[in-house]
Design an enzyme around this catalytic site. Structure first.
Site, PDB file in Angstrom:
ATOM      1  N   GLU A   1       2.945   9.840  -5.096  1.00 37.27           N
ATOM      2  CA  GLU A   1       2.190   9.236  -4.006  1.00 37.27           C
ATOM      3  C   GLU A   1       1.351  10.267  -3.278  1.00 37.27           C
ATOM      4  OE1 GLU A   1       4.283   5.398  -4.390  1.00 37.27           O
ATOM      5  OE2 GLU A   1       5.112   7.429  -4.388  1.00 37.27           O
ATOM      6  N   THR A   2       0.173   9.829  -2.862  1.00 39.16           N
ATOM      7  CA  THR A   2      -0.652  10.589  -1.922  1.00 39.16           C
ATOM      8  C   THR A   2      -0.748   9.786  -0.640  1.00 39.16           C
ATOM      9  OG1 THR A   2      -1.950  11.658  -3.659  1.00 39.16           O
ATOM     10  CG2 THR A   2      -2.920  11.582  -1.466  1.00 39.16           C
TER      11      THR A   2
END
Length: 269
Positions: A46-47
């Site tokens: 995830e970003t």
């Protein structure tokens, strides 16, 4: 356009453990396409994208292939960056997200997140999932993900297959009572389907939002010490408080730098 970017190991006791998340800070919201391109370039599970809100910060999470509605380790990473970079003076921060307002409190060298709990329901699973397990499930439940309750801790630790070729935008949680490891109550792993873009997530806060109700009831406890037994591994404490769960863990900054991007709307010519 130049934006600060960080990579943080969440739910980690040391660097190179826990779940790595990238954190990008901007003054205003970035477009969906820009967020998606940055997340695909980062190639971590995830970003997190944060920018100021009236009462805290806005927060969005993207895997390399899609946006998600809730991400525990991405929230932890975002809060850690804000606290460690002295961006906030208080001991708590509020994020406005697709899952509502989420609050993170700094407690010593840990962070405690106030998240919603899910109420998983009994279900059946497709044959192509069941045949890969290699054991008979103790219980089968469904929230957004399939939850496979396993008889032994070793079944979870030693599982060596994948569900990544199966079409779907969620995944499978394997979980068991931790009977072989002192100091732990539960153990789990998370495996994603194709569209989520993650074969195995190292540590998944949102998965614990789904399994905490089940295990608190089964073990007659309101606080659970949990371990996600991925190759990287990660620890968290889960406390059920009504229809919420408090997820607590540590985070460590691995790197920080700057993104060099075309301005939104720039054709690049």
């Amino acid at each position: 356009m130049k934006l600060p970017i960080y990579q943080v190991d969440s739910f980690a006791h040391r660097v190179f453990s826990g779940n790595p998340a990238a954190v990008v800070i901007s003054r205003d919201a970035l477009s969906d396409s820009m967020c998606m391109q940055i997340a695909a370039e980062n190639k971590v599970s995830e970003t997190s994208f944060i920018w100021p809100a009236e009462d805290g910060y806005h927060l969005r999470w993207f895997t390399p292939t899609t946006e998600v509605d809730l991400c525990g380790h991405g929230t932890l990473a975002a809060a850690h960056v804000l606290f460690s970079e002295n961006s906030i003076d208080a001991d708590s921060v509020q994020f406005s997200t697709a899952s509502g307002a989420l609050t993170v409190q700094r407690i010593g060298n840990e962070y405690q997140m106030n998240f919603p709990t899910y109420q998983p329901q009994p279900t059946e699973i497709a044959d192509n999932i069941r045949e890969r397990l290699g054991f008979e499930p103790k219980d089968l439940l469904r929230s957004s993900d399939f939850i496979v309750v396993v008889t032994t801790e070793q079944n979870v630790r030693e599982f060596s297959d994948s569900f990544y070729d199966i079409s779907g935008d969620h995944g499978v949680i394997l979980t068991a009572e931790a009977t072989d490891t002192d100091g732990l109550d539960i153990i789990s792993r998370y495996f994603g389907f194709k569209e989520i873009g993650i074969e195995e997530d190292p540590v998944t806060g949102s998965a614990h939002c789904a399994i905490v109700q089940y295990w608190c009831n089964k073990l007659d406890k309101e606080i659970l010490d949990a371990f996600q037994a991925s190759p990287r591994g990660g620890y968290l404490t889960c406390e059920r408080v009504g229809d919420r769960v408090l997820l607590k863990g540590k985070a460590i900054t691995y790197l920080k730098g700057e993104c060099y991007l075309e301005s939104e709307g720039d054709s690049g010519d």
